[in-house]
Design a protein around this motif. Sequence first.
Motif, PDB file in Angstrom:
ATOM      1  N   SER A  83       0.834  -1.215   0.000  1.00 33.57           N
ATOM      2  CA  SER A  83       0.000   0.000   0.000  1.00 33.57           C
ATOM      3  C   SER A  83       0.863   1.258   0.000  1.00 33.57           C
ATOM      4  O   SER A  83       0.652   2.184   0.791  1.00 33.57           O
ATOM      5  N   LEU A  84       1.814   1.279  -0.895  1.00 33.87           N
ATOM      6  CA  LEU A  84       2.765   2.391  -0.923  1.00 33.87           C
ATOM      7  C   LEU A  84       2.088   3.699  -1.283  1.00 33.87           C
ATOM      8  O   LEU A  84       1.130   3.734  -2.081  1.00 33.87           O
ATOM      9  N   LYS A  85       2.601   4.772  -0.695  1.00 28.63           N
ATOM     10  CA  LYS A  85       2.078   6.114  -0.908  1.00 28.63           C
ATOM     11  C   LYS A  85       3.192   7.001  -1.465  1.00 28.63           C
ATOM     12  O   LYS A  85       4.377   6.729  -1.236  1.00 28.63           O
ATOM     13  N   PRO A  86       2.837   8.076  -2.147  1.00 28.08           N
ATOM     14  CA  PRO A  86       3.875   8.986  -2.652  1.00 28.08           C
ATOM     15  C   PRO A  86       4.809   9.485  -1.551  1.00 28.08           C
ATOM     16  O   PRO A  86       6.007   9.682  -1.797  1.00 28.08           O
ATOM     17  N   GLU A  87       4.301   9.646  -0.342  1.00 29.39           N
ATOM     18  CA  GLU A  87       5.149  10.121   0.762  1.00 29.39           C
ATOM     19  C   GLU A  87       6.143   9.080   1.247  1.00 29.39           C
ATOM     20  O   GLU A  87       7.002   9.384   2.081  1.00 29.39           O
ATOM     21  N   ASP A  88       6.054   7.854   0.731  1.00 32.03           N
ATOM     22  CA  ASP A  88       7.056   6.840   1.047  1.00 32.03           C
ATOM     23  C   ASP A  88       8.291   6.968   0.147  1.00 32.03           C
ATOM     24  O   ASP A  88       9.276   6.245   0.347  1.00 32.03           O
ATOM     25  N   THR A  89       8.222   7.866  -0.825  1.00 29.91           N
ATOM     26  CA  THR A  89       9.358   8.087  -1.712  1.00 29.91           C
ATOM     27  C   THR A  89      10.584   8.527  -0.919  1.00 29.91           C
ATOM     28  O   THR A  89      10.523   9.496  -0.159  1.00 29.91           O
ATOM     29  N   ALA A  90      11.681   7.800  -1.068  1.00 30.99           N
ATOM     30  CA  ALA A  90      12.884   8.075  -0.282  1.00 30.99           C
ATOM     31  C   ALA A  90      13.985   7.117  -0.707  1.00 30.99           C
ATOM     32  O   ALA A  90      13.739   6.144  -1.426  1.00 30.99           O
ATOM     33  N   VAL A  91      15.178   7.399  -0.226  1.00 30.76           N
ATOM     34  CA  VAL A  91      16.247   6.411  -0.276  1.00 30.76           C
ATOM     35  C   VAL A  91      16.174   5.624   1.029  1.00 30.76           C
ATOM     36  O   VAL A  91      16.154   6.217   2.112  1.00 30.76           O
ATOM     37  N   TYR A  92      16.123   4.311   0.914  1.00 32.39           N
ATOM     38  CA  TYR A  92      15.988   3.437   2.074  1.00 32.39           C
ATOM     39  C   TYR A  92      17.340   2.825   2.402  1.00 32.39           C
ATOM     40  O   TYR A  92      18.031   2.298   1.521  1.00 32.39           O
ATOM     41  N   TYR A  93      17.672   2.886   3.687  1.00 32.39           N
ATOM     42  CA  TYR A  93      18.958   2.398   4.172  1.00 32.39           C
ATOM     43  C   TYR A  93      18.762   1.276   5.191  1.00 32.39           C
ATOM     44  O   TYR A  93      17.896   1.358   6.066  1.00 32.39           O
ATOM     45  N   CYS A  94      19.612   0.294   5.089  1.00 31.71           N
ATOM     46  CA  CYS A  94      19.679  -0.775   6.063  1.00 31.71           C
ATOM     47  C   CYS A  94      20.735  -0.402   7.096  1.00 31.71           C
ATOM     48  O   CYS A  94      21.778   0.164   6.737  1.00 31.71           O
ATOM     49  N   ALA A  95      20.488  -0.718   8.370  1.00 29.33           N
ATOM     50  CA  ALA A  95      21.414  -0.353   9.434  1.00 29.33           C
ATOM     51  C   ALA A  95      21.613  -1.534  10.377  1.00 29.33           C
ATOM     52  O   ALA A  95      20.691  -2.326  10.605  1.00 29.33           O
ATOM     53  N   ALA A  96      22.813  -1.621  10.948  1.00 26.10           N
ATOM     54  CA  ALA A  96      23.128  -2.708  11.875  1.00 26.10           C
ATOM     55  C   ALA A  96      24.130  -2.222  12.918  1.00 26.10           C
ATOM     56  O   ALA A  96      24.671  -1.122  12.821  1.00 26.10           O
ATOM     57  N   GLU A  97      24.373  -3.081  13.889  1.00 21.27           N
ATOM     58  CA  GLU A  97      25.340  -2.808  14.973  1.00 21.27           C
ATOM     59  C   GLU A  97      24.944  -1.570  15.759  1.00 21.27           C
ATOM     60  O   GLU A  97      25.686  -0.575  15.825  1.00 21.27           O
ATOM     61  N   ALA A  98      23.769  -1.651  16.377  1.00 25.39           N
ATOM     62  CA  ALA A  98      23.351  -0.566  17.262  1.00 25.39           C
ATOM     63  C   ALA A  98      24.176  -0.614  18.540  1.00 25.39           C
ATOM     64  O   ALA A  98      24.443  -1.676  19.090  1.00 25.39           O
ATOM     65  N   ARG A  99      24.549   0.551  19.040  1.00 23.08           N
ATOM     66  CA  ARG A  99      25.352   0.625  20.265  1.00 23.08           C
ATOM     67  C   ARG A  99      24.521   0.251  21.482  1.00 23.08           C
ATOM     68  O   ARG A  99      25.028  -0.305  22.456  1.00 23.08           O
ATOM     69  N   GLY A 100      23.250   0.605  21.440  1.00 17.11           N
ATOM     70  CA  GLY A 100      22.386   0.344  22.584  1.00 17.11           C
ATOM     71  C   GLY A 100      21.027  -0.104  22.125  1.00 17.11           C
ATOM     72  O   GLY A 100      20.910  -0.788  21.105  1.00 17.11           O
ATOM     73  N   SER A 101      19.990   0.319  22.835  1.00 22.51           N
ATOM     74  CA  SER A 101      18.644  -0.150  22.525  1.00 22.51           C
ATOM     75  C   SER A 101      17.738   0.938  21.955  1.00 22.51           C
ATOM     76  O   SER A 101      16.538   0.735  21.835  1.00 22.51           O
ATOM     77  N   TYR A 102      18.338   2.095  21.603  1.00 26.03           N
ATOM     78  CA  TYR A 102      17.532   3.162  20.995  1.00 26.03           C
ATOM     79  C   TYR A 102      17.406   2.870  19.500  1.00 26.03           C
ATOM     80  O   TYR A 102      17.992   3.563  18.658  1.00 26.03           O
ATOM     81  N   TYR A 103      16.641   1.880  19.186  1.00 24.87           N
ATOM     82  CA  TYR A 103      16.579   1.330  17.832  1.00 24.87           C
ATOM     83  C   TYR A 103      16.059   2.323  16.809  1.00 24.87           C
ATOM     84  O   TYR A 103      16.284   2.145  15.621  1.00 24.87           O
ATOM     85  N   ALA A 104      15.346   3.335  17.227  1.00 19.95           N
ATOM     86  CA  ALA A 104      14.761   4.294  16.294  1.00 19.95           C
ATOM     87  C   ALA A 104      15.666   5.497  16.040  1.00 19.95           C
ATOM     88  O   ALA A 104      15.288   6.404  15.299  1.00 19.95           O
ATOM     89  N   VAL A 105      16.825   5.498  16.638  1.00 17.65           N
ATOM     90  CA  VAL A 105      17.762   6.623  16.506  1.00 17.65           C
ATOM     91  C   VAL A 105      18.884   6.230  15.552  1.00 17.65           C
ATOM     92  O   VAL A 105      19.626   5.286  15.812  1.00 17.65           O
ATOM     93  N   ALA A 106      19.011   6.977  14.461  1.00 20.12           N
ATOM     94  CA  ALA A 106      20.000   6.622  13.437  1.00 20.12           C
ATOM     95  C   ALA A 106      21.420   6.596  14.000  1.00 20.12           C
ATOM     96  O   ALA A 106      22.219   5.727  13.641  1.00 20.12           O
TER      97      ALA A 106
END
Length: 122
Positions: A83-106
Amino acid sequence: QVQLVESGGGLVQAGGSLRLSCAYSGRTFNSDYMGWFRQGPGKQREFVAALSGGYLYYATSVKDRFTISRDNAKSTLYLQMNSLKPEDTAVYYCAAEARGSYYAVADEYTSWGQGTRVTVSS
């Protein structure tokens, strides 16, 4: 350090679907946080989804439309986007090796892929 390579982006019409893949190599554990972020035109990088063990986390804007999953046998992280929307337009990045548990913080993540572009037309 974990190496990450995204794929699966492209152009899709509103209402359509795409599945992004992130192939990873290096030392990872099932309990480690891995996630997806995106950066739209003129915007800051924002959290999309993350997982750790059996726990899944989503941004409010994508909840019930996107699904994050991980296949350890294939060393691949996925993001199924429906159900993609125009506002989903972006460059999507995969991330790993979080320092802690603030998973939503880049800034928590130390390994990033190069990004894959998703364009949703109206």
